[in-house]
Write a protein that holds these residues in place. Structure first.
Motif, PDB file in Angstrom:
ATOM      1  N   ALA A 130      -3.271  -6.813  14.232  1.00  0.00           N
ATOM      2  CA  ALA A 130      -3.243  -6.547  12.791  1.00  0.00           C
ATOM      3  C   ALA A 130      -2.655  -7.743  12.063  1.00  0.00           C
ATOM      4  O   ALA A 130      -1.691  -8.360  12.538  1.00  0.00           O
ATOM      5  N   ILE A 131      -3.227  -8.083  10.927  1.00  0.00           N
ATOM      6  CA  ILE A 131      -2.721  -9.165  10.090  1.00  0.00           C
ATOM      7  C   ILE A 131      -1.997  -8.544   8.896  1.00  0.00           C
ATOM      8  O   ILE A 131      -2.468  -7.579   8.295  1.00  0.00           O
ATOM      9  N   ARG A 132      -0.850  -9.116   8.555  1.00  0.00           N
ATOM     10  CA  ARG A 132      -0.032  -8.592   7.446  1.00  0.00           C
ATOM     11  C   ARG A 132       0.335  -9.757   6.533  1.00  0.00           C
ATOM     12  O   ARG A 132       0.791 -10.813   7.000  1.00  0.00           O
ATOM     13  N   ALA A 133       0.117  -9.592   5.228  1.00  0.00           N
ATOM     14  CA  ALA A 133       0.543 -10.582   4.233  1.00  0.00           C
ATOM     15  C   ALA A 133       1.011  -9.835   2.999  1.00  0.00           C
ATOM     16  O   ALA A 133       0.295  -8.972   2.488  1.00  0.00           O
ATOM     17  N   VAL A 134       2.222 -10.141   2.520  1.00  0.00           N
ATOM     18  CA  VAL A 134       2.788  -9.406   1.388  1.00  0.00           C
ATOM     19  C   VAL A 134       3.439 -10.337   0.379  1.00  0.00           C
ATOM     20  O   VAL A 134       3.944 -11.408   0.718  1.00  0.00           O
ATOM     21  N   HIS A 135       3.389  -9.907  -0.876  1.00  0.00           N
ATOM     22  CA  HIS A 135       4.146 -10.533  -1.960  1.00  0.00           C
ATOM     23  C   HIS A 135       5.435  -9.743  -2.155  1.00  0.00           C
ATOM     24  O   HIS A 135       5.431  -8.514  -2.110  1.00  0.00           O
ATOM     25  N   SER A 136       6.555 -10.429  -2.404  1.00  0.00           N
ATOM     26  CA  SER A 136       7.819  -9.755  -2.703  1.00  0.00           C
ATOM     27  C   SER A 136       8.758 -10.730  -3.391  1.00  0.00           C
ATOM     28  O   SER A 136       8.603 -11.954  -3.267  1.00  0.00           O
ATOM     29  N   LEU A 176      -5.830 -11.398   0.560  1.00  0.00           N
ATOM     30  CA  LEU A 176      -6.207 -12.722   1.044  1.00  0.00           C
ATOM     31  C   LEU A 176      -7.697 -12.977   0.822  1.00  0.00           C
ATOM     32  O   LEU A 176      -8.516 -12.058   0.955  1.00  0.00           O
ATOM     33  N   PRO A 177      -8.071 -14.190   0.481  1.00  0.00           N
ATOM     34  CA  PRO A 177      -9.494 -14.507   0.315  1.00  0.00           C
ATOM     35  C   PRO A 177     -10.274 -14.185   1.595  1.00  0.00           C
ATOM     36  O   PRO A 177      -9.782 -14.385   2.703  1.00  0.00           O
ATOM     37  N   ARG A 188     -10.205  -7.697  18.685  1.00  0.00           N
ATOM     38  CA  ARG A 188     -10.410  -7.022  17.397  1.00  0.00           C
ATOM     39  C   ARG A 188      -9.250  -7.351  16.459  1.00  0.00           C
ATOM     40  O   ARG A 188      -8.084  -7.345  16.877  1.00  0.00           O
ATOM     41  N   VAL A 189      -9.584  -7.641  15.180  1.00  0.00           N
ATOM     42  CA  VAL A 189      -8.579  -7.980  14.171  1.00  0.00           C
ATOM     43  C   VAL A 189      -8.751  -7.052  12.973  1.00  0.00           C
ATOM     44  O   VAL A 189      -9.871  -6.869  12.478  1.00  0.00           O
ATOM     45  N   VAL A 190      -7.634  -6.442  12.503  1.00  0.00           N
ATOM     46  CA  VAL A 190      -7.659  -5.583  11.322  1.00  0.00           C
ATOM     47  C   VAL A 190      -6.645  -6.113  10.313  1.00  0.00           C
ATOM     48  O   VAL A 190      -5.741  -6.872  10.658  1.00  0.00           O
ATOM     49  N   TYR A 191      -6.808  -5.695   9.048  1.00  0.00           N
ATOM     50  CA  TYR A 191      -5.919  -6.170   7.992  1.00  0.00           C
ATOM     51  C   TYR A 191      -5.140  -5.003   7.393  1.00  0.00           C
ATOM     52  O   TYR A 191      -5.707  -3.972   7.038  1.00  0.00           O
ATOM     53  N   ASP A 192      -3.824  -5.170   7.286  1.00  0.00           N
ATOM     54  CA  ASP A 192      -2.917  -4.130   6.780  1.00  0.00           C
ATOM     55  C   ASP A 192      -2.855  -4.217   5.253  1.00  0.00           C
ATOM     56  O   ASP A 192      -2.413  -5.219   4.695  1.00  0.00           O
ATOM     57  N   ILE A 193      -3.262  -3.146   4.569  1.00  0.00           N
ATOM     58  CA  ILE A 193      -3.233  -3.137   3.099  1.00  0.00           C
ATOM     59  C   ILE A 193      -2.258  -2.078   2.584  1.00  0.00           C
ATOM     60  O   ILE A 193      -2.513  -1.390   1.606  1.00  0.00           O
ATOM     61  N   THR A 194      -1.091  -1.985   3.249  1.00  0.00           N
ATOM     62  CA  THR A 194      -0.054  -1.030   2.857  1.00  0.00           C
ATOM     63  C   THR A 194       1.079  -1.756   2.143  1.00  0.00           C
ATOM     64  O   THR A 194       1.546  -2.791   2.618  1.00  0.00           O
ATOM     65  N   SER A 195       1.527  -1.227   1.014  1.00  0.00           N
ATOM     66  CA  SER A 195       2.649  -1.816   0.286  1.00  0.00           C
ATOM     67  C   SER A 195       3.961  -1.185   0.733  1.00  0.00           C
ATOM     68  O   SER A 195       3.982  -0.200   1.476  1.00  0.00           O
ATOM     69  N   LYS A 196       5.073  -1.754   0.280  1.00  0.00           N
ATOM     70  CA  LYS A 196       6.410  -1.204   0.547  1.00  0.00           C
ATOM     71  C   LYS A 196       7.058  -0.809  -0.767  1.00  0.00           C
ATOM     72  O   LYS A 196       7.298  -1.684  -1.597  1.00  0.00           O
ATOM     73  N   PRO A 197       7.421   0.479  -0.970  1.00  0.00           N
ATOM     74  CA  PRO A 197       7.014   1.627  -0.164  1.00  0.00           C
ATOM     75  C   PRO A 197       5.540   1.941  -0.375  1.00  0.00           C
ATOM     76  O   PRO A 197       4.950   1.382  -1.284  1.00  0.00           O
ATOM     77  N   PRO A 198       4.949   2.769   0.470  1.00  0.00           N
ATOM     78  CA  PRO A 198       5.547   3.670   1.458  1.00  0.00           C
ATOM     79  C   PRO A 198       5.816   3.028   2.815  1.00  0.00           C
ATOM     80  O   PRO A 198       6.594   3.546   3.592  1.00  0.00           O
ATOM     81  N   GLY A 199       5.156   1.917   3.131  1.00  0.00           N
ATOM     82  CA  GLY A 199       5.422   1.269   4.410  1.00  0.00           C
ATOM     83  C   GLY A 199       6.639   0.360   4.312  1.00  0.00           C
ATOM     84  O   GLY A 199       7.264   0.236   3.261  1.00  0.00           O
ATOM     85  N   ILE A 202       3.167 -16.799  -0.616  1.00  0.00           N
ATOM     86  CA  ILE A 202       3.251 -15.495   0.042  1.00  0.00           C
ATOM     87  C   ILE A 202       4.648 -15.308   0.619  1.00  0.00           C
ATOM     88  O   ILE A 202       5.220 -16.224   1.202  1.00  0.00           O
ATOM     89  N   TRP A 203       5.210 -14.108   0.439  1.00  0.00           N
ATOM     90  CA  TRP A 203       6.540 -13.816   0.975  1.00  0.00           C
ATOM     91  C   TRP A 203       6.542 -13.864   2.497  1.00  0.00           C
ATOM     92  O   TRP A 203       7.361 -14.542   3.105  1.00  0.00           O
ATOM     93  N   GLN A 204       5.610 -13.135   3.121  1.00  0.00           N
ATOM     94  CA  GLN A 204       5.477 -13.147   4.567  1.00  0.00           C
ATOM     95  C   GLN A 204       4.019 -12.972   4.957  1.00  0.00           C
ATOM     96  O   GLN A 204       3.282 -12.207   4.334  1.00  0.00           O
ATOM     97  N   SER A 205       3.613 -13.688   6.000  1.00  0.00           N
ATOM     98  CA  SER A 205       2.266 -13.540   6.557  1.00  0.00           C
ATOM     99  C   SER A 205       2.380 -13.706   8.066  1.00  0.00           C
ATOM    100  O   SER A 205       2.936 -14.692   8.537  1.00  0.00           O
ATOM    101  N   PHE A 206       1.866 -12.724   8.814  1.00  0.00           N
ATOM    102  CA  PHE A 206       2.063 -12.738  10.248  1.00  0.00           C
ATOM    103  C   PHE A 206       1.084 -11.810  10.954  1.00  0.00           C
ATOM    104  O   PHE A 206       0.322 -11.083  10.311  1.00  0.00           O
ATOM    105  N   ALA A 207       1.122 -11.842  12.277  1.00  0.00           N
ATOM    106  CA  ALA A 207       0.270 -10.989  13.103  1.00  0.00           C
ATOM    107  C   ALA A 207       1.127  -9.939  13.803  1.00  0.00           C
ATOM    108  O   ALA A 207       2.314 -10.155  14.072  1.00  0.00           O
ATOM    109  N   VAL A 208       0.508  -8.804  14.088  1.00  0.00           N
ATOM    110  CA  VAL A 208       1.157  -7.707  14.810  1.00  0.00           C
ATOM    111  C   VAL A 208       0.251  -7.324  15.976  1.00  0.00           C
ATOM    112  O   VAL A 208      -0.965  -7.169  15.803  1.00  0.00           O
TER     113      VAL A 208
END
Length: 516
Positions: free
Chosen positions: A462-468, A479-480, A500-511, A435-441
């Protein structure tokens, strides 16, 4: 660097850096210059060829990027991409108009000139990525159409003048055979040689730093991440004990980061390291600030102020410090630039934006022409440990851009704990290096919950994990569910203050990858 290059003139496309990457992947050096660069600046790069990028403007607009059309008269091979095709058409006597049918996204291109050097090994029908609202209505004298879609001209050429152009984007992965097309231009048309390697970069950069610094002293701004660590090792190889590395606790580091980084940099890399606890100084400056850009500028300015203070102290011991080393990368430079040349400003970066005008130290940024994966390859050739090179990227402003709203010591502590759980579970699942980056917000949002039959009212994480590949574009990682379940369960049970925990499913772009 004394090597020939492919010069890319940037007309403002968000894809411009992908052109540079695709060429460098062929071990040929490429450099991006603003389209406003003078002929002298272009020729100073020893170009074997010139690529004109895409861009958001129209060539017939009054405020169209003011590039010098004489770049088309240098006798060098030229490849226009998207806006580049329209620039060539407009300035060499053709006509461009607003397209009756715009093309955005996938399109089918029919190659009409299979013998054209640009289309060698490209099939007669190919799926490409389009992003244009204008089209070439009439071709310039001496040009012929090489490819088309159902709606528009997709390629033109004048081999006698050594000028080729396509309306689509061969640099993006969505274009089939795009790399073949770029290879054709670079090797078959420009006659480049695959000679740009990590070894050559290290040798030439070390020599250039050694000549630049001379007998002077330098300090390096170290974060403990891949970029600044590779920059430090590179400069250390050039000037040895003339380099003092400074690692600052800015109050928004990850859990136990201050201690871990010192162990890595001193123990594993053997660097001369000064550690400065300036956490209170930073947090006092950030108190009450909620605007993301303000946070970045405050942290950038305070970093330089701290380094300036340390430089004075080190100068008393060494006789003076002249240079500041930073791990600035190419995406940092590009995203901090503005359009009418480079691409549009997305956000400023602490190591390229907000520098005080009266900063007394001169900058050395040995990695500012490199992408993250290139930096890792350079680090490997320098013999650096993999556990340092494979660390996921961490933003210069630290957790400040992952805490939405006001930054307080209490909110920093909450995010440190939550983020540590995310990283721990990602590593346990064997996903960290995939994974390129995985972190909490930490969000400025509270919600009602129930724990042990009691009402809670606490923050949302919020949890964020992205491929790049390089940070310029990114896709969210599915994520599994069992990993997400463990992360969520641990955070709400172990971090008092988050329910409360949520998962971010936004790609770049638009995020963007970071939330701020």
């Amino acid at each position: 660097m004394e090597t020939s290059s492919i010069v890319i003139l940037d007309f403002g496309s968000q894809y411009t850096q992908l052109i540079a990457r695709r060429i460098r992947e062929q071990n040929v050096f490429s450099v991006v210059l603003p389209c406003t660069a003078s002929l002298e600046e272009v020729q100073a790069q020893r170009p074997l060829g010139i690529i004109l990028s895409g861009g958001p403007c129209s060539v017939y607009d009054a405020d169209a990027p003011p590039a010098d059309p004489r770049v088309l008269e240098l006798g060098l091979p030229v490849l226009g991409i998207c806006y580049g095709l329209q620039f060539i058409t407009h300035h060499l006597g053709g006509k461009v108009r607003s397209a009756e049918k715009r093309e955005y996204g996938h399109a089918e291109v029919m190659v009409e000139d299979a013998g054209n050097a640009l289309f060698t090994n490209v099939p007669p029908s190919v799926n490409v990525w389009m992003s244009h609202g204008d089209e070439a209505l009439e071709l310039p004298p001496g040009f012929h159409r090489t490819a088309k879609t159902a709606n528009a001209v997709a390629g033109i050429a004048n081999p006698e003048r050594r000028i080729w152009a396509v309306q689509f984007h061969p640099e993006v992965k969505h274009t089939a055979h795009g790399t073949d097309l770029l290879r054709n231009f670079v090797f078959n048309i420009c006659d480049a040689k695959p000679e740009w390697t990590p070894e050559l970069f290290i040798q030439s950069t070390v020599a250039a730093i050694r000549e630049k610094v001379g007998d002077g002293q330098a300090i390096c701004a170290l974060s403990g991440g891949v970029d600044s660590s590779v920059a430090a090792v590179l400069v250390h190889r050039a000037i040895g004990d003339q380099l003092t590395c400074v690692f600052v606790d800015n109050g928004v580091l990850r859990l136990n980061e201050f201690e871990k980084v010192q162990q890595n940099l001193r123990g594993k890399l053997g660097l001369n390291l000064v550690a400065v606890d300036a956490s209170k100084r930073f947090l006092d400056k950030l108190a009450g600030v909620t605007d993301p850009e303000a946070k970045r500028k405050i942290i950038g300015n305070e970093f330089i102020a701290v380094f300036d203070d340390e430089a004075h102290r080190i100068a008393q011991q060494t006789g003076g410090v002249d240079w500041l080393v930073q791990g600035t990368l190419y995406p940092d430079v590009i995203e901090s630039s503005s359009v009418k040349g480079p691409s549009q400003t997305i956000k400023s970066h602490h190591n390229v934006g907000g520098l005080p005008e009266d900063m007394k130290l001169k900058l050395i940024e040995p990695l500012r022409d490199l992408f993250k994966d290139e930096v890792r390859r350079i680090g490997a050739d320098l013999g650096m440990p993999q556990d340092i090179l494979q660390r996921q990227p961490f933003p210069g402003p630290g957790l400040a851009v992952r805490i939405l709203g006001e930054i307080t010591p209490e909110r920093v502590a909450l995010l440190q704990e939550a983020d540590d759980i995310v990283v721990d579970e990602i590593k346990k699942a064997g996903l960290y290096q995939q994974i390129w980056q995985s972190f909490a917000v930490l969000l400025p949002v509270k919600s009602v919950g129930v724990m042990g039959d009691q009402r809670t009212y606490a923050y949302t994480c919020a949890i964020r994990a992205v491929h790049s590949d390089d940070g310029m574009t990114a896709d969210w990682v599915p994520l599994p569910y069992d990993v997400l379940k463990k992360i969520s369960s641990r955070i709400v049970n172990e971090v008092r203050g988050i329910n409360r925990v949520v998962y971010d499913i936004t790609s770049k772009p638009p995020g963007t990858i970071e939330w701020e």
